[in-house]
Motif scaffolding. Structure first.
Motif, PDB file in Angstrom:
ATOM      1  N   ASP A 394       0.842  -1.205   0.000  1.00 41.12           N
ATOM      2  CA  ASP A 394       0.000   0.000   0.000  1.00 41.12           C
ATOM      3  C   ASP A 394       0.879   1.258   0.000  1.00 41.12           C
ATOM      4  O   ASP A 394       0.477   2.312   0.464  1.00 41.12           O
ATOM      5  CB  ASP A 394      -0.962  -0.014   1.200  1.00 41.12           C
ATOM      6  N   SER A 395       2.113   1.142  -0.538  1.00 44.70           N
ATOM      7  CA  SER A 395       3.014   2.299  -0.547  1.00 44.70           C
ATOM      8  C   SER A 395       2.454   3.394  -1.466  1.00 44.70           C
ATOM      9  O   SER A 395       1.671   3.114  -2.383  1.00 44.70           O
ATOM     10  CB  SER A 395       4.403   1.882  -1.025  1.00 44.70           C
ATOM     11  N   VAL A 396       2.908   4.634  -1.221  1.00 41.23           N
ATOM     12  CA  VAL A 396       2.463   5.765  -2.054  1.00 41.23           C
ATOM     13  C   VAL A 396       2.850   5.508  -3.507  1.00 41.23           C
ATOM     14  O   VAL A 396       2.063   5.725  -4.431  1.00 41.23           O
ATOM     15  CB  VAL A 396       3.116   7.083  -1.538  1.00 41.23           C
ATOM     16  N   ARG A 399       0.611   3.250  -5.264  1.00 45.87           N
ATOM     17  CA  ARG A 399      -0.729   3.811  -5.468  1.00 45.87           C
ATOM     18  C   ARG A 399      -0.740   4.939  -6.496  1.00 45.87           C
ATOM     19  O   ARG A 399      -1.758   5.178  -7.131  1.00 45.87           O
ATOM     20  CB  ARG A 399      -1.283   4.341  -4.138  1.00 45.87           C
ATOM     21  N   THR A 400       0.423   5.644  -6.666  1.00 55.16           N
ATOM     22  CA  THR A 400       0.360   6.868  -7.474  1.00 55.16           C
ATOM     23  C   THR A 400       1.091   6.813  -8.821  1.00 55.16           C
ATOM     24  O   THR A 400       0.766   7.590  -9.706  1.00 55.16           O
ATOM     25  CB  THR A 400       0.935   8.069  -6.664  1.00 55.16           C
ATOM     26  N   LYS A 405       0.849  -0.807  -9.934  1.00 57.20           N
ATOM     27  CA  LYS A 405       0.145  -1.832  -9.151  1.00 57.20           C
ATOM     28  C   LYS A 405       0.322  -3.215  -9.786  1.00 57.20           C
ATOM     29  O   LYS A 405       0.298  -3.360 -11.000  1.00 57.20           O
ATOM     30  CB  LYS A 405      -1.344  -1.450  -9.133  1.00 57.20           C
TER      31      LYS A 405
END
Ligand code: SAM
Length: 477
Positions: A394-396, A399-400, A405
């Motif tokens: 669930d690291s930044v 996610r960004t 992913k």
């Protein structure tokens, strides 16, 4: 509860096998036979299809989790601590050219006395090595003390005549995929040095150090030199040669053409230049050069490796070198970027499996040198393992960054597929052992980029492999 877990694992195994069966049925193929020699057949290729690899990882992960669940802790730990015996026996077979001898012997195999008559080893000792390997599905014991090749053992065959390999000055690795070189490199210096992991980690001087000369390699060998300088020392000539071959084999950790999906190569023009920094003998670059004939490539390497690289290209893809479309340029990447032989700025700096050789502060120097030479439109392309956590990510960064992913394994498997992805962590340990380097998570790589003036803009990851590509752009200053 545990029985329920076993049943869930069985379900994963059943559904994975069903998927495998329909995958092969749709292609009108059968699975490769473990008892038959390896061949580059459509049946073998189908195992690498991206749509099936996640299923295979789940199958392996579930099977191994099942083993860990049902075996006694004693046996499971014993299996772990004796794992080195498999490595050292593979080395004996490799150095003793057993795969080549048994290819020539054919499917009925050869008595160990006759194998030993060719490679000069003591036959009863060799038989014990071969039996351990056969029990791990590497070679077969077809009759007592008679051994034959199988799919796995023939994979390490260089294809060269055994008589040639036993001749003085035989070159075992040239013109091969590099697998034999990789085996010899890992089962010799890496394994020996790794046996000093505890001594290194508990050393007052080295334990908390990230110096590139404070790795288990130095603890084992007594050298004060960093790996790449140590391997060039007199006495290590054979090690250097096989290390160059071993680097070619790194292309096999994912589908060999993965680099083609790691960047928009077709979007480059004939004026663009790809600079493959620390490009080795250029195996990954060769995939790009073959698939995109319009792309110009400069492979930057240490001088000795450039010589091996030019010899390798002259052997397997001479037209690319002769036309000047692909050039080697001796360059140390801790120095500022030189003027390219093309006299143009780089369009892409490629760093494939380079950063993992170095601790963070050295990666920062490499990336800063590239950033200092970058034009506003230059792209940085990092190709490296993006090591998964053993839990959901669930690291930044995950996610960004677009494309970051990846799939998470179904419960009750570990999020990283457990044994299904375990070689990634073995490679991480090899980086630690040789270099005090490491395989990094995507978040870690993204952080190194940000710290050196590069903004990660796109990741190219696939669910079937932890190897990924990260594209970054210069952050304007
Ligand atoms: C793991 S290999 C990767 C080779 C290639 N990029 C590939 O993916 O196959 C790392 C390479 O970095 C090169 N290297 C190490 N130190 C270097 C330096 N200071 N300057 C240039 N290249 C270096 C090594 O010679 C080696 O070929």
């Amino acid at each position: 509860m545990t029985l329920k877990t076993l049943l869930s694992l069985r379900e994963i195994i059943d559904s994975s096998i069903d998927h495998l069966q329909s995958h092969y049925a749709s292609k009108n193929l059968d699975l490769p036979d473990l008892n038959e020699p390896y061949s580059t057949s459509p049946s073998e290729a189908a195992l690498g299809d991206p749509e099936i690899v996640e299923t295979l990882n789940a199958l392996v992960g579930a099977s191994y989790q099942l083993i860990a669940t049902v075996r006694t802790p004693f046996i499971h730990v014993m299996d772990g601590i004796f794992a080195y015996t498999l490595s050292s026996c593979i080395r004996v077979a490799e150095e003793g050219n057993v795969a080549e001898i048994l290819r020539e012997a054919g499917p009925s195999g050869l008595h160990v006395n006759d194998i030993a008559a060719q490679n000069g080893l003591e036959p009863t000792k060799l038989a014990r090595v071969m039996r351990l390997l056969a029990s791990h599905h590497i070679f077969r014991e077809v009759k007592p003390n008679v051994f034959a090749s199988n799919r796995i053992s023939s994979y390490i065959d260089t294809g060269k005549p055994a008589s040639y390999l036993f001749s003085p000055n035989a070159d075992k690795y040239s013109g091969t995929s590099g697998v034999a070189g990789f085996i010899d490199h890992v089962t010799d210096e890496v394994m020996k040095a790794n046996s000093h992991l505890w001594e290194t980690m508990s050393s007052p001087e080295k334990g908390h150090s990230f110096s590139a000369v404070h790795a288990p390699l130095q603890e084992w060998s007594g050298t004060d030199k960093q790996f790449f300088w140590w391997i060039e020392l007199p006495g290590n000539e054979r090690r250097l040669l096989r290390y160059s071959a071993a680097m070619r084999a790194t292309s096999l950790w994912n589908s060999p053409d993965a680099i083609l999906h790691g960047f928009d190569w077709a979007g480059l023009t004939p004026e663009d230049v790809v600079v493959d920094v620390g490009g080795g003998t250029g195996m990954p670059a060769m995939y790009v050069a073959r698939a995109h004939p319009h792309v110009k490539i400069v492979i930057q390497e240490r001088e000795q490796v450039c010589e091996h690289g030019i010899a390798y290209w002259n052997e397997v893809f001479p037209e690319a070198i002769k036309s000047g479309r692909v050039q080697f340029q001796p360059h140390e990447f801790f120095q500022p970027q030189p003027t390219l032989p093309t006299n143009t700025p780089a369009s892409v700096y490629l760093l494939r499996t380079v950063l993992h050789d170095w601790p963070d502060h050295e990666c920062i120097r490499i990336l800063q040198n590239l950033r200092a030479a970058a034009a506003p439109k230059t792209k940085l392309l990092i190709g490296d393992f993006m090591i998964p956590y053993a839990c959901p990510d669930d690291s930044v960064a995950a996610r960004t960054i677009p494309g970051a992913k990846t799939a998470t394994a179904p419960s009750p498997l570990l999020a990283n597929f457990g044994k299904g992805s375990a070689t990634t962590y073995a490679l991480d340990m090899a980086m630690f052992t040789n270099f005090n380097g490491q395989e990094r998570t995507l978040a870690h790589l993204a952080d190194l980029c940000q710290k050196t003036g590069w903004k990660p803009v796109q990741a190219h990851r696939r669910d079937d492999t932890p190897f990924g590509f990260l594209v970054s752009e210069p952050i304007p200053v």
